[in-house]
Design a protein around this motif. Structure first.
Motif, PDB file in Angstrom:
ATOM      1  N   ARG A 155       0.779  -1.136   0.088  1.00 52.53           N
ATOM      2  CA  ARG A 155       0.299   0.019  -0.007  1.00 52.53           C
ATOM      3  C   ARG A 155       0.807   1.346  -0.183  1.00 52.53           C
ATOM      4  O   ARG A 155       0.595   2.391  -0.602  1.00 52.53           O
ATOM      5  N   LEU A 156       1.855   1.212   0.511  1.00 53.04           N
ATOM      6  CA  LEU A 156       3.118   2.295   0.642  1.00 53.04           C
ATOM      7  C   LEU A 156       3.609   2.310  -0.763  1.00 53.04           C
ATOM      8  O   LEU A 156       3.835   3.544  -1.341  1.00 53.04           O
ATOM      9  N   PHE A 157       4.218   1.419  -1.358  1.00 57.91           N
ATOM     10  CA  PHE A 157       4.707   1.343  -2.533  1.00 57.91           C
ATOM     11  C   PHE A 157       3.595   1.738  -3.964  1.00 57.91           C
ATOM     12  O   PHE A 157       4.146   2.530  -4.722  1.00 57.91           O
ATOM     13  N   LEU A 158       2.377   1.577  -3.848  1.00 55.42           N
ATOM     14  CA  LEU A 158       1.347   1.872  -4.644  1.00 55.42           C
ATOM     15  C   LEU A 158       0.657   3.117  -4.486  1.00 55.42           C
ATOM     16  O   LEU A 158      -0.087   3.582  -5.026  1.00 55.42           O
ATOM     17  N   ASP A 159       1.164   3.887  -3.456  1.00 60.98           N
ATOM     18  CA  ASP A 159       0.757   5.240  -2.870  1.00 60.98           C
ATOM     19  C   ASP A 159      -0.728   5.218  -2.643  1.00 60.98           C
ATOM     20  O   ASP A 159      -1.281   6.163  -2.570  1.00 60.98           O
ATOM     21  N   VAL A 160      -1.172   4.082  -2.055  1.00 58.44           N
ATOM     22  CA  VAL A 160      -2.418   4.049  -1.522  1.00 58.44           C
ATOM     23  C   VAL A 160      -2.320   4.733  -0.018  1.00 58.44           C
ATOM     24  O   VAL A 160      -3.221   5.543   0.203  1.00 58.44           O
ATOM     25  N   LEU A 161      -1.293   4.450   0.650  1.00 61.18           N
ATOM     26  CA  LEU A 161      -0.952   5.413   1.757  1.00 61.18           C
ATOM     27  C   LEU A 161       0.546   5.979   1.429  1.00 61.18           C
ATOM     28  O   LEU A 161       1.378   5.594   0.787  1.00 61.18           O
ATOM     29  N   PRO A 162       0.102   7.550   1.691  1.00 63.26           N
ATOM     30  CA  PRO A 162       1.531   8.195   1.320  1.00 63.26           C
ATOM     31  C   PRO A 162       2.805   7.875   1.803  1.00 63.26           C
ATOM     32  O   PRO A 162       3.130   7.932   2.856  1.00 63.26           O
ATOM     33  N   ILE A 163       3.693   7.195   1.092  1.00 62.00           N
ATOM     34  CA  ILE A 163       4.910   6.645   1.493  1.00 62.00           C
ATOM     35  C   ILE A 163       5.903   7.834   1.957  1.00 62.00           C
ATOM     36  O   ILE A 163       6.845   7.550   3.112  1.00 62.00           O
ATOM     37  N   GLU A 164       5.735   8.872   1.762  1.00 63.13           N
ATOM     38  CA  GLU A 164       6.717   9.999   2.248  1.00 63.13           C
ATOM     39  C   GLU A 164       6.491  10.102   3.899  1.00 63.13           C
ATOM     40  O   GLU A 164       7.330  10.733   4.402  1.00 63.13           O
ATOM     41  N   HIS A 165       5.404   9.795   4.443  1.00 62.33           N
ATOM     42  CA  HIS A 165       5.361   9.709   5.745  1.00 62.33           C
ATOM     43  C   HIS A 165       5.726   8.724   6.528  1.00 62.33           C
ATOM     44  O   HIS A 165       5.832   8.715   7.678  1.00 62.33           O
ATOM     45  N   PHE A 166       6.356   7.791   5.778  1.00 61.13           N
ATOM     46  CA  PHE A 166       7.064   6.514   6.519  1.00 61.13           C
ATOM     47  C   PHE A 166       8.425   7.038   7.119  1.00 61.13           C
ATOM     48  O   PHE A 166       9.047   7.728   6.736  1.00 61.13           O
ATOM     49  N   GLY A 167       8.479   6.710   8.354  1.00 56.11           N
ATOM     50  CA  GLY A 167       9.526   7.058   9.122  1.00 56.11           C
ATOM     51  C   GLY A 167       9.414   8.264  10.189  1.00 56.11           C
ATOM     52  O   GLY A 167      10.227   8.692  11.173  1.00 56.11           O
ATOM     53  N   GLN A 168       8.189   8.760   9.889  1.00 59.84           N
ATOM     54  CA  GLN A 168       7.928  10.040  10.920  1.00 59.84           C
ATOM     55  C   GLN A 168       7.213   9.703  12.036  1.00 59.84           C
ATOM     56  O   GLN A 168       6.949   8.263  12.420  1.00 59.84           O
ATOM     57  N   ASP A 169       6.897  10.232  12.921  1.00 62.29           N
ATOM     58  CA  ASP A 169       6.300  10.028  14.187  1.00 62.29           C
ATOM     59  C   ASP A 169       4.981   9.237  13.998  1.00 62.29           C
ATOM     60  O   ASP A 169       4.493   9.819  13.158  1.00 62.29           O
ATOM     61  N   ASP A 170       4.877   8.303  14.866  1.00 60.96           N
ATOM     62  CA  ASP A 170       3.500   7.545  14.656  1.00 60.96           C
ATOM     63  C   ASP A 170       2.311   8.297  14.750  1.00 60.96           C
ATOM     64  O   ASP A 170       1.221   7.989  13.992  1.00 60.96           O
ATOM     65  N   SER A 171       2.332   9.332  15.481  1.00 61.21           N
ATOM     66  CA  SER A 171       1.025  10.285  15.779  1.00 61.21           C
ATOM     67  C   SER A 171       0.727  10.626  14.222  1.00 61.21           C
ATOM     68  O   SER A 171      -0.514  10.791  13.772  1.00 61.21           O
ATOM     69  N   GLU A 172       1.733  11.077  13.478  1.00 59.37           N
ATOM     70  CA  GLU A 172       1.729  11.837  12.241  1.00 59.37           C
ATOM     71  C   GLU A 172       1.089  10.785  11.181  1.00 59.37           C
ATOM     72  O   GLU A 172       0.262  11.000  10.363  1.00 59.37           O
ATOM     73  N   CYS A 173       1.915   9.788  11.232  1.00 60.89           N
ATOM     74  CA  CYS A 173       1.505   8.736  10.212  1.00 60.89           C
ATOM     75  C   CYS A 173      -0.100   8.435  10.510  1.00 60.89           C
ATOM     76  O   CYS A 173      -0.880   8.033   9.587  1.00 60.89           O
ATOM     77  N   GLN A 174      -0.232   8.100  11.766  1.00 62.03           N
ATOM     78  CA  GLN A 174      -1.600   7.438  12.024  1.00 62.03           C
ATOM     79  C   GLN A 174      -2.547   8.607  11.508  1.00 62.03           C
ATOM     80  O   GLN A 174      -3.538   8.100  10.908  1.00 62.03           O
ATOM     81  N   GLN A 175      -2.627   9.914  11.741  1.00 62.52           N
ATOM     82  CA  GLN A 175      -3.325  10.950  11.200  1.00 62.52           C
ATOM     83  C   GLN A 175      -3.472  10.799   9.725  1.00 62.52           C
ATOM     84  O   GLN A 175      -4.679  10.741   9.000  1.00 62.52           O
ATOM     85  N   VAL A 176      -2.397  11.034   9.038  1.00 62.04           N
ATOM     86  CA  VAL A 176      -2.296  10.895   7.573  1.00 62.04           C
ATOM     87  C   VAL A 176      -2.870   9.682   6.965  1.00 62.04           C
ATOM     88  O   VAL A 176      -3.752   9.514   6.069  1.00 62.04           O
ATOM     89  N   TRP A 177      -2.231   8.482   7.378  1.00 64.74           N
ATOM     90  CA  TRP A 177      -2.800   7.165   6.813  1.00 64.74           C
ATOM     91  C   TRP A 177      -3.950   6.902   7.164  1.00 64.74           C
ATOM     92  O   TRP A 177      -4.573   6.063   6.376  1.00 64.74           O
TER      93      TRP A 177
ATOM     94  N   VAL B   4      -6.051  -8.025  11.078  1.00 61.39           N
ATOM     95  CA  VAL B   4      -6.262  -8.292  12.702  1.00 61.39           C
ATOM     96  C   VAL B   4      -7.670  -7.689  12.859  1.00 61.39           C
ATOM     97  O   VAL B   4      -8.162  -6.895  12.195  1.00 61.39           O
ATOM     98  N   GLU B   5      -7.734  -7.687  14.108  1.00 61.59           N
ATOM     99  CA  GLU B   5      -9.011  -6.977  14.887  1.00 61.59           C
ATOM    100  C   GLU B   5      -8.748  -5.521  14.903  1.00 61.59           C
ATOM    101  O   GLU B   5      -7.506  -5.088  15.212  1.00 61.59           O
ATOM    102  N   THR B   6      -9.810  -4.756  14.839  1.00 61.77           N
ATOM    103  CA  THR B   6      -9.585  -3.414  14.793  1.00 61.77           C
ATOM    104  C   THR B   6      -8.910  -3.146  16.321  1.00 61.77           C
ATOM    105  O   THR B   6      -9.058  -3.709  17.450  1.00 61.77           O
ATOM    106  N   GLY B   7      -8.098  -1.991  16.266  1.00 55.01           N
ATOM    107  CA  GLY B   7      -7.366  -1.361  17.656  1.00 55.01           C
ATOM    108  C   GLY B   7      -6.784  -0.252  16.991  1.00 55.01           C
ATOM    109  O   GLY B   7      -7.222   0.436  16.271  1.00 55.01           O
ATOM    110  N   GLU B   8      -5.615  -0.047  17.913  1.00 51.23           N
ATOM    111  CA  GLU B   8      -4.724   1.180  18.054  1.00 51.23           C
ATOM    112  C   GLU B   8      -4.013   1.145  16.584  1.00 51.23           C
ATOM    113  O   GLU B   8      -3.707   0.182  16.110  1.00 51.23           O
ATOM    114  N   PHE B   9      -3.327   2.114  16.335  1.00 52.67           N
ATOM    115  CA  PHE B   9      -2.314   2.081  15.310  1.00 52.67           C
ATOM    116  C   PHE B   9      -1.466   1.232  15.445  1.00 52.67           C
ATOM    117  O   PHE B   9      -0.678   1.167  16.668  1.00 52.67           O
TER     118      PHE B   9
END
Length: 629
Positions: free
Chosen positions: A44-66, A184-189
């Motif tokens: 999903r990152l490689f195909l830009d379903v989720l913006p890959i440029e946010h990979f490696g950033q803080d989890d809170s920012e990834c969670q919001q954008v993704w 998985v079952e739903t839960g936190e990021f």
């Protein structure tokens, strides 16, 4: 949930919080004993379903954008499904015009008229879905078949000009399986991204992105002959043009093979259409090989194109060039439609395999324009090619990436020589059952598959000269392989005894134990072959050393011993090259051979240096990952 969190942290750690490094790791992870987790999330990152440029950033920012991106894709699919998959029984309960809602009505405005047309489409889709990967139990489940049929139906309705074409189901199948396995079952990021309730939605988002890059390959009329193609619009359709591009690239790097195929009237679309449309999923018997290949193809994709696909096709042709050059029309067509398994050489054979030199490419030396690689593209470490842990399918992708960056005849010849070397002694070894050799050892050690393909039984490699035609990939039983090694036979079937030399010069330098034999073998190699063999290993050594020093410079001071070891390795490489220059000078001038280190021993020392530098690289990169965290 704890297991998922661990996988997520492991993925960040091994990738050094870098999207480019994450892409490159798909080519080399197994060679270092690393298994990259969360396959569907990476895709999903490689195909830009989720913006890959946010990979490696803080989890809170990834969670919001993704999370926003995932919700948008899921809502979009839910709306499309509600629009195209209609429950007519519910409409009938609220309908007052019974003439319009008559199931037998022929009125084009009647919902039933469209319903019957849709049922024809769904029947066609289900016929293919039920045949998807017949040996894989996952795709025999009614739930999985229903999900696939719904997604393919929605996609066909979205693209009424294209609709559904045979083969799309085999593109969707691996995507759905990857998403379903990671769910998985739903839960936190990051569990919210892998929610089991949205397996269908997430798989469709992947499929729709992949089809954006493959859609043109499904827009094709029936195949026509070359004479008619010149006067037909078929010659200008994307899939025919893509197959011709494959042949053009082969002509640029291996004109002998390309001319031979053209002379036999083997048109590239006969095998290329299936290669492109299914992304090689039919060419490999194990589904996990398909997953590994797609992982690298998707990781290398950029700007809406699958940049590696053409060159994978070229490498598959080059890998089988001896079969193709010595086969007739029927044999070659059978080979191209039923490719032999990729060779799996022994560790000692890999040590003698010439590496891929990564030296700068002169624009004048390229016979086909090299692809303009963007700065953000992964830096592919070609040194992993000769690592025992690297999978055969990964070696294929590494060679494809190498030819893409160095589209030269010399590079293709080196790849062809590698396969010639690996074919002679491979780890497609079987247990001794009987002389008919009816079982082939599987890589997973879990099962043995039947072999009804007419592969010839065990033969002594010593009886087959290297120049002889090869009509099938050789297989050896365990005892045969051990016996050949005990008798002193190399991978080329020539004795390691210093009294016997091959009738023709070897195409690669082996590693016989006799120093006298090493000198005599080296004497029949041209200076260019010698430099190519030593230069590839030297390029690897200096490249790895440079990477290690760069990482050491970025880390806290104190690891003086590693820096001194690297310096010692580079000094040894320099000394080897000084000896080689003297030897080549003596050969060219006709002087008595220098008493310096024999070439075979020089290669052996370079391999030892490579292993030492690779060990340092693993330690330094692990330290860098820990420091980054």
């Amino acid at each position: 949930m704890a297991e998922l969190r661990k996988k997520w942290e492991d993925l960040k750690r091994v990738s050094l919080l870098s999207a480019a490094h994450l892409r490159a790791l798909t080519f080399t992870a197994s060679s270092r004993g690393t298994k990259l987790p969360l396959l569907s999330l990476r895709w999903r990152l490689f195909l830009d379903v989720l913006p890959i440029e946010h990979f490696g950033q803080d989890d809170s920012e990834c969670q919001q954008v993704w999370t926003l991106a995932a919700d948008r894709e899921r809502q979009n699919y839910a709306a499309l499904k509600a629009q195209y998959i209609v429950d007519l029984s519910a409409q009938a309960r609220n309908e007052t015009d019974w003439k319009r809602m008559n199931p037998l009505s022929l009125d084009e405005d009647s919902p039933w008229h469209q319903y019957h047309k849709d049922q024809e489409l769904r029947t066609t889709i289900l016929q293919d879905v039920t045949r998807t990967f017949p040996d894989e139990p996952y795709f025999r489940q009614p739930r999985v078949q229903r999900l696939m049929a719904d997604m393919l139906f929605v996609y066909a309705k979205m693209h009424s000009n294209l609709q559904y074409r045979q083969g799309m189901h085999e593109l969707l199948a691996p995507l759905l399986m990857a998403v379903d396995r990671d769910a998985v079952e739903t839960g936190e990021f990051p569990a919210v991204l892998l929610d089991r309730k949205f397996v269908e939605h997430d798989a469709f988002a992947l499929f729709e992105r992949l089809m954006r890059m493959c859609m043109a390959w499904y827009q094709t009329p029936p195949i026509v002959s070359p004479s008619k193609a010149r006067h037909s619009s078929a010659a200008h359709t994307p899939i025919i043009a893509q197959c011709q591009m494959l042949l053009d690239k082969l002509m640029a790097v291996d004109p002998e093979l390309a001319t031979h195929l053209q002379g036999m009237d083997i048109e590239p679309q006969l095998f290329g259409i299936r290669w492109y449309r299914l992304l090689f999923s039919r060419e490999f018997t194990r589904l996990r090989d398909v997953f590994a290949l797609w992982d690298m193809v998707l990781a290398d994709s950029a700007a809406g194109t699958l940049r590696l696909v053409d060159w994978i096709g070229v490498v598959l042709l080059v890998a089988n060039r001896r079969l193709l050059l010595h086969g007739d029309y029927e044999d070659n067509l059978t080979t191209l439609l039923h490719l032999p398994p990729l060779p799996r050489p022994a560790a000692e054979t890999l040590e003698q395999t010439p590496a891929l030199p990564n030296t700068p490419l002169s624009p004048k030396s390229a016979t086909f324009p090299a692809l303009d690689i963007p700065v953000s593209a992964p830096k592919i470490p070609f040194a992993a090619l000769t690592q025992p842990g690297t999978l055969p399918i990964q070696r294929l992708a590494l060679q494809a990436a190498y030819l893409r960056g160095r589209p030269t005849k010399e590079a293709a010849l080196l790849v062809a020589r590698q396969y010639e070397m690996w074919e002679e002694e491979t780890w497609d070894v079987i247990d001794d059952v009987d002389t008919s050799m009816h079982a082939i050892y599987d890589e997973s050690s879990e099962s043995a598959a039947s072999n009804d393909s007419g592969v010839p039984g065990p033969t002594s490699a010593a009886s087959v000269p290297i120049s002889a035609p090869v009509h099938g990939r050789k297989m050896y039983t365990s005892s045969t392989l051990q016996q050949r090694r005990a008798n002193g036979s190399t991978m080329y079937g020539m004795s390691t005894s210093p009294q016997s030399l091959p009738s023709s010069p070897p195409r690669m330098t082996g590693a016989p134990p006799s120093s006298e034999h090493l000198v005599r073998v080296a004497s029949v190699l041209s200076p260019g072959e010698t430099l190519l063999s030593l230069g590839s290993a030297t390029a690897q050594a200096t490249g790895i050393a440079a990477q290690c020093l760069d990482m050491l410079a970025a880390q806290p001071p104190g690891d003086k011993q590693k820096a001194e070891t690297i310096a010692s390795c580079l000094h040894a490489v320099s000394r080897i090259w000084q000896d080689e220059v003297v030897r080549l000078s003596d050969q060219q001038s006709g002087a008595v051979a220098s008493k310096r280190r024999p070439q075979g021993m020089a290669e052996s020392e370079l391999r030892r240096i490579l292993r030492q530098l690779d060990s340092i690289y693993v330690d330094v990169s692990n330290n860098a990952a820990l420091n980054a965290l």
